[in-house]
Write a protein that holds these residues in place. Sequence first.
Motif, PDB file in Angstrom:
ATOM      1  N   LEU A  71      46.755  32.294  53.408  1.00 45.17           N
ATOM      2  CA  LEU A  71      46.874  31.624  52.114  1.00 45.17           C
ATOM      3  C   LEU A  71      46.435  32.467  50.918  1.00 45.17           C
ATOM      4  O   LEU A  71      46.631  32.057  49.777  1.00 45.17           O
ATOM      5  CB  LEU A  71      46.112  30.299  52.122  1.00 45.17           C
ATOM      6  N   PRO A  73      47.047  34.646  48.130  1.00 45.74           N
ATOM      7  CA  PRO A  73      48.276  35.096  47.470  1.00 45.74           C
ATOM      8  C   PRO A  73      48.386  36.614  47.332  1.00 45.74           C
ATOM      9  O   PRO A  73      49.475  37.145  47.172  1.00 45.74           O
ATOM     10  CB  PRO A  73      48.209  34.439  46.085  1.00 45.74           C
ATOM     11  N   ARG A  78      50.061  37.016  54.069  1.00 49.68           N
ATOM     12  CA  ARG A  78      50.229  35.664  53.531  1.00 49.68           C
ATOM     13  C   ARG A  78      51.552  35.042  53.985  1.00 49.68           C
ATOM     14  O   ARG A  78      52.517  35.741  54.264  1.00 49.68           O
ATOM     15  CB  ARG A  78      50.148  35.684  52.013  1.00 49.68           C
ATOM     16  N   ALA A  82      52.284  30.797  50.024  1.00 50.08           N
ATOM     17  CA  ALA A  82      51.109  31.239  49.257  1.00 50.08           C
ATOM     18  C   ALA A  82      51.577  31.965  48.003  1.00 50.08           C
ATOM     19  O   ALA A  82      51.541  33.181  47.906  1.00 50.08           O
ATOM     20  CB  ALA A  82      50.214  32.128  50.114  1.00 50.08           C
ATOM     21  N   LEU A 111      41.493  30.185  45.089  1.00 45.84           N
ATOM     22  CA  LEU A 111      42.381  29.020  45.173  1.00 45.84           C
ATOM     23  C   LEU A 111      41.590  27.787  44.734  1.00 45.84           C
ATOM     24  O   LEU A 111      41.178  26.950  45.536  1.00 45.84           O
ATOM     25  CB  LEU A 111      42.923  28.862  46.595  1.00 45.84           C
TER      26      LEU A 111
END
Length: 136
Positions: A71, A73, A78, A82, A111
């Motif tokens: 997740l 980015p 990823r 993401a 996040l």
Amino acid sequence: MSAADEQPVGIDDLLERVRAGYRRIEAEQAHEAARTGEALLVDIRYAALRERDGLIPGALVIERNELEWRLDPQGSHRVPEATGHDLRVVVICNEGYASSLAAASLHQLGLGRATDLVGGFQAWRAAGLPVEPPEG
């Protein structure tokens, strides 16, 4: 004060601390957010639980030990979903404990909209929300 000088924190206190850093989401809210495309549901339960209880339709399955790699980015491993640090992720474990720690870890990756499902998969199922039967 160094880390060596700090007193150990029990898991209950740790959960309380990390949960204070974001707003958790109830099953019905998570369902609606996923339905409208406002959130990505991420199921971190291990295979035996998914095989026993089934899956949430549309949820992305990423086991807990791979979560941050998949997740992030900016990460080289990823998943296509993401797309950025503003992604709203709802982490789902079995009963809503491991998911709290996982959401806090995602916050550390930037996040900031990550959260978790109160009561986990079991709360989702108890609310009568859609569940796909286990494969097999």
